[in-house]
Design a protein around this motif. Sequence first.
Motif, PDB file in Angstrom:
ATOM      1  N   VAL A  21       1.048  -1.134  -0.160  1.00  0.00           N
ATOM      2  CA  VAL A  21       0.206  -0.065  -0.039  1.00  0.00           C
ATOM      3  C   VAL A  21       0.980   1.323  -0.323  1.00  0.00           C
ATOM      4  O   VAL A  21       1.567   1.225   0.895  1.00  0.00           O
ATOM      5  N   VAL A  22       1.027   1.976  -0.800  1.00  0.00           N
ATOM      6  CA  VAL A  22       1.413   3.046  -0.783  1.00  0.00           C
ATOM      7  C   VAL A  22       0.689   4.550   0.356  1.00  0.00           C
ATOM      8  O   VAL A  22       1.541   5.208   0.078  1.00  0.00           O
ATOM      9  N   ARG A  23      -0.163   4.392  -0.193  1.00  0.00           N
ATOM     10  CA  ARG A  23      -0.858   5.426   1.064  1.00  0.00           C
ATOM     11  C   ARG A  23      -1.900   5.570   1.416  1.00  0.00           C
ATOM     12  O   ARG A  23      -2.602   3.975   0.751  1.00  0.00           O
ATOM     13  N   VAL A  24      -2.572   5.248   2.559  1.00  0.00           N
ATOM     14  CA  VAL A  24      -3.111   4.839   3.847  1.00  0.00           C
ATOM     15  C   VAL A  24      -4.235   6.104   3.582  1.00  0.00           C
ATOM     16  O   VAL A  24      -3.754   7.066   4.376  1.00  0.00           O
ATOM     17  N   ASP A  25      -4.769   6.036   2.570  1.00  0.00           N
ATOM     18  CA  ASP A  25      -6.173   6.448   2.679  1.00  0.00           C
ATOM     19  C   ASP A  25      -7.544   5.660   3.069  1.00  0.00           C
ATOM     20  O   ASP A  25      -7.585   4.720   3.372  1.00  0.00           O
ATOM     21  N   ASP A  26      -8.752   7.157   2.509  1.00  0.00           N
ATOM     22  CA  ASP A  26     -10.382   6.416   3.240  1.00  0.00           C
ATOM     23  C   ASP A  26     -10.165   5.060   2.255  1.00  0.00           C
ATOM     24  O   ASP A  26     -11.679   3.977   3.205  1.00  0.00           O
ATOM     25  N   ALA A  27      -9.902   4.437   1.196  1.00  0.00           N
ATOM     26  CA  ALA A  27     -10.464   3.685   0.446  1.00  0.00           C
ATOM     27  C   ALA A  27      -9.773   2.340   1.361  1.00  0.00           C
ATOM     28  O   ALA A  27     -10.205   1.739   1.323  1.00  0.00           O
ATOM     29  N   VAL A  28      -8.592   2.788   1.799  1.00  0.00           N
ATOM     30  CA  VAL A  28      -7.638   1.439   2.047  1.00  0.00           C
ATOM     31  C   VAL A  28      -8.644   1.262   3.919  1.00  0.00           C
ATOM     32  O   VAL A  28      -8.290  -0.090   4.197  1.00  0.00           O
ATOM     33  N   ARG A  29      -9.320   1.906   4.521  1.00  0.00           N
ATOM     34  CA  ARG A  29      -9.631   2.250   5.521  1.00  0.00           C
ATOM     35  C   ARG A  29     -11.012   1.628   5.192  1.00  0.00           C
ATOM     36  O   ARG A  29     -11.764   0.435   5.899  1.00  0.00           O
ATOM     37  N   GLN A  30     -11.168   1.995   3.990  1.00  0.00           N
ATOM     38  CA  GLN A  30     -13.057   1.019   3.956  1.00  0.00           C
ATOM     39  C   GLN A  30     -12.405  -0.243   3.487  1.00  0.00           C
ATOM     40  O   GLN A  30     -13.260  -1.214   3.917  1.00  0.00           O
ATOM     41  N   LEU A  31     -11.636  -0.294   2.663  1.00  0.00           N
ATOM     42  CA  LEU A  31     -11.083  -1.855   2.891  1.00  0.00           C
ATOM     43  C   LEU A  31     -10.557  -2.724   3.988  1.00  0.00           C
ATOM     44  O   LEU A  31     -11.869  -3.232   3.685  1.00  0.00           O
ATOM     45  N   LEU A  32     -11.117  -1.777   5.218  1.00  0.00           N
ATOM     46  CA  LEU A  32      -9.972  -3.049   5.825  1.00  0.00           C
ATOM     47  C   LEU A  32     -11.267  -3.070   6.884  1.00  0.00           C
ATOM     48  O   LEU A  32     -11.424  -4.245   7.874  1.00  0.00           O
ATOM     49  N   ASN A  33     -12.544  -2.008   7.426  1.00  0.00           N
ATOM     50  CA  ASN A  33     -13.791  -2.623   7.964  1.00  0.00           C
ATOM     51  C   ASN A  33     -14.878  -3.069   7.017  1.00  0.00           C
ATOM     52  O   ASN A  33     -15.417  -4.396   7.898  1.00  0.00           O
ATOM     53  N   ASP A  34     -14.262  -3.340   5.269  1.00  0.00           N
ATOM     54  CA  ASP A  34     -15.131  -4.748   4.578  1.00  0.00           C
ATOM     55  C   ASP A  34     -14.424  -6.140   5.435  1.00  0.00           C
ATOM     56  O   ASP A  34     -15.131  -6.484   5.960  1.00  0.00           O
ATOM     57  N   MET A  35     -13.986  -5.898   4.757  1.00  0.00           N
ATOM     58  CA  MET A  35     -12.960  -7.006   5.489  1.00  0.00           C
ATOM     59  C   MET A  35     -13.299  -7.296   6.804  1.00  0.00           C
ATOM     60  O   MET A  35     -13.307  -9.169   7.045  1.00  0.00           O
ATOM     61  N   LEU A  36     -13.354  -6.968   8.409  1.00  0.00           N
ATOM     62  CA  LEU A  36     -13.225  -6.734   9.026  1.00  0.00           C
ATOM     63  C   LEU A  36     -14.535  -7.182   9.297  1.00  0.00           C
ATOM     64  O   LEU A  36     -15.962  -8.577   9.742  1.00  0.00           O
ATOM     65  N   GLU A  37     -15.713  -7.426   8.449  1.00  0.00           N
ATOM     66  CA  GLU A  37     -17.302  -7.248   8.571  1.00  0.00           C
ATOM     67  C   GLU A  37     -17.115  -8.883   7.665  1.00  0.00           C
ATOM     68  O   GLU A  37     -18.322  -9.394   8.090  1.00  0.00           O
ATOM     69  N   THR A  38     -16.329  -8.971   6.697  1.00  0.00           N
ATOM     70  CA  THR A  38     -16.864 -10.232   6.271  1.00  0.00           C
ATOM     71  C   THR A  38     -15.897 -11.519   6.982  1.00  0.00           C
ATOM     72  O   THR A  38     -16.919 -12.694   6.659  1.00  0.00           O
ATOM     73  N   MET A  39     -14.809 -10.873   7.599  1.00  0.00           N
ATOM     74  CA  MET A  39     -14.324 -12.127   8.779  1.00  0.00           C
ATOM     75  C   MET A  39     -15.309 -12.486   9.271  1.00  0.00           C
ATOM     76  O   MET A  39     -15.728 -13.479  10.134  1.00  0.00           O
TER      77      MET A  39
END
Length: 181
Positions: A21-39
């Motif tokens: 990941v080159v820039r930790v932005d809202d898209a990355v934070r959204q991905l992490l939240n979606d991954m948690l919900e999926t998990m």
Amino acid sequence: MAILPLVIEPDARLHIPSESVVRVDDAVRQLLNDMLETMYAHEGIGLAAVQVGVHQRCIVVDVAQREGRREPMKFINPEIVEKSEAPSVFLEGCLSFPDQYSEVERPERVTVRYLDERGEEKTLEAEGILATCLQHEIDHTNGIVFVDHISKLKRDMILRKLTKAKRLGLFSSHPEGSATM
Ligand code: NI
């Protein structure tokens, strides 16, 4: 937040290393939240972005999930910087390998360097199931899956079962003492 579709083996995407990941932005934070919900939706204790078809070095972990508590952890660009000589063996499962479990030997303790969701560099020392889970997920970011650590005979058997299960539709059960990650 959204529950994302899981990538299930056999699938070539699971065997491709992810990009940093080159820039930790809202898209990355959204991905992490979606991954948690999926998990959580699948009662896993860990998930890597590659398992939802995104080749970015992002993983989520919650080992408290096994005891019915929630302690979500998010890691961006995680890498193992130190590991113990002492091994530990754990019965591992994987959300990309439904209903398949195998004992895997890994170092008992690891030190992981990563970025948090604000882009700050952090270091975490882990042992026990957290160390196992982190190694399993970091493997995913490198295109490595848990069956790469077991004998070819056992791996081929699991792949045959999954190929068949994928054709017939999946079911789910969790042997006692195991965890899916
Ligand atoms: Ni996995």
